[in-house]
Design a protein around this motif. Structure first.
Motif, PDB file in Angstrom:
ATOM      1  N   LEU A  57      12.558  -2.548  -8.950  1.00  0.00           N
ATOM      2  CA  LEU A  57      12.679  -2.665  -7.490  1.00  0.00           C
ATOM      3  C   LEU A  57      12.479  -1.312  -6.816  1.00  0.00           C
ATOM      4  O   LEU A  57      11.821  -1.222  -5.766  1.00  0.00           O
ATOM      5  CB  LEU A  57      14.033  -3.255  -7.119  1.00  0.00           C
ATOM      6  N   ALA A  58      13.017  -0.253  -7.398  1.00  0.00           N
ATOM      7  CA  ALA A  58      12.843   1.084  -6.836  1.00  0.00           C
ATOM      8  C   ALA A  58      11.377   1.513  -6.874  1.00  0.00           C
ATOM      9  O   ALA A  58      10.875   2.106  -5.911  1.00  0.00           O
ATOM     10  CB  ALA A  58      13.710   2.086  -7.587  1.00  0.00           C
ATOM     11  N   SER A  59      10.693   1.192  -7.962  1.00  0.00           N
ATOM     12  CA  SER A  59       9.289   1.587  -8.057  1.00  0.00           C
ATOM     13  C   SER A  59       8.421   0.802  -7.079  1.00  0.00           C
ATOM     14  O   SER A  59       7.497   1.359  -6.486  1.00  0.00           O
ATOM     15  CB  SER A  59       8.770   1.427  -9.487  1.00  0.00           C
ATOM     16  N   ARG A  61       9.444  -0.362  -4.177  1.00  0.00           N
ATOM     17  CA  ARG A  61       9.762   0.230  -2.870  1.00  0.00           C
ATOM     18  C   ARG A  61       9.034   1.558  -2.690  1.00  0.00           C
ATOM     19  O   ARG A  61       8.503   1.855  -1.616  1.00  0.00           O
ATOM     20  CB  ARG A  61      11.279   0.416  -2.757  1.00  0.00           C
ATOM     21  N   LEU A  62       8.992   2.358  -3.741  1.00  0.00           N
ATOM     22  CA  LEU A  62       8.313   3.643  -3.681  1.00  0.00           C
ATOM     23  C   LEU A  62       6.807   3.466  -3.496  1.00  0.00           C
ATOM     24  O   LEU A  62       6.181   4.197  -2.730  1.00  0.00           O
ATOM     25  CB  LEU A  62       8.604   4.422  -4.963  1.00  0.00           C
ATOM     26  N   MET A  64       5.368   0.970  -2.013  1.00  0.00           N
ATOM     27  CA  MET A  64       5.169   0.536  -0.630  1.00  0.00           C
ATOM     28  C   MET A  64       5.214   1.724   0.326  1.00  0.00           C
ATOM     29  O   MET A  64       4.424   1.808   1.274  1.00  0.00           O
ATOM     30  CB  MET A  64       6.221  -0.503  -0.244  1.00  0.00           C
ATOM     31  N   LEU A  65       6.125   2.656   0.075  1.00  0.00           N
ATOM     32  CA  LEU A  65       6.228   3.845   0.909  1.00  0.00           C
ATOM     33  C   LEU A  65       4.987   4.723   0.768  1.00  0.00           C
ATOM     34  O   LEU A  65       4.470   5.242   1.764  1.00  0.00           O
ATOM     35  CB  LEU A  65       7.484   4.630   0.537  1.00  0.00           C
TER      36      LEU A  65
END
Length: 76
Positions: A57-59, A61-62, A64-65
């Motif tokens: 999930l963190a990757s 989100r990253l 997407m940023l």
């Protein structure tokens, strides 16, 4: 510093951070698979599953940023 240079530096920083997350994800998946194959499904196994899901999930989100910053860079 110009806005373009600032965005480029931020993208570079986030890409490096994403590389670290992917490396930790690979090692964690390997550990979880080892526990599963050796039939040691316990608290550490489930904690590993939670860590894997969190890192995925963190990757995402990253990524997407990074994509958002790349679009902003393209507009400049």
């Amino acid at each position: 510093m110009a806005e373009i240079d600032e965005i480029k530096e931020r993208i570079s920083y986030l890409k490096n951070f994403l590389t670290i997350i992917v490396g930790v994800l690979v090692v964690t998946i390997g550990g979880v698979m080892n526990l599963y194959l050796s039939d040691k499904i316990g608290m550490v196994f489930w904690l590993g599953i939670i860590v894997v899901v969190s890192l995925v999930l963190a990757s995402v989100r990253l990524m997407m940023l990074i994509e958002k910053l790349l679009k902003r860079l393209g507009e400049l």
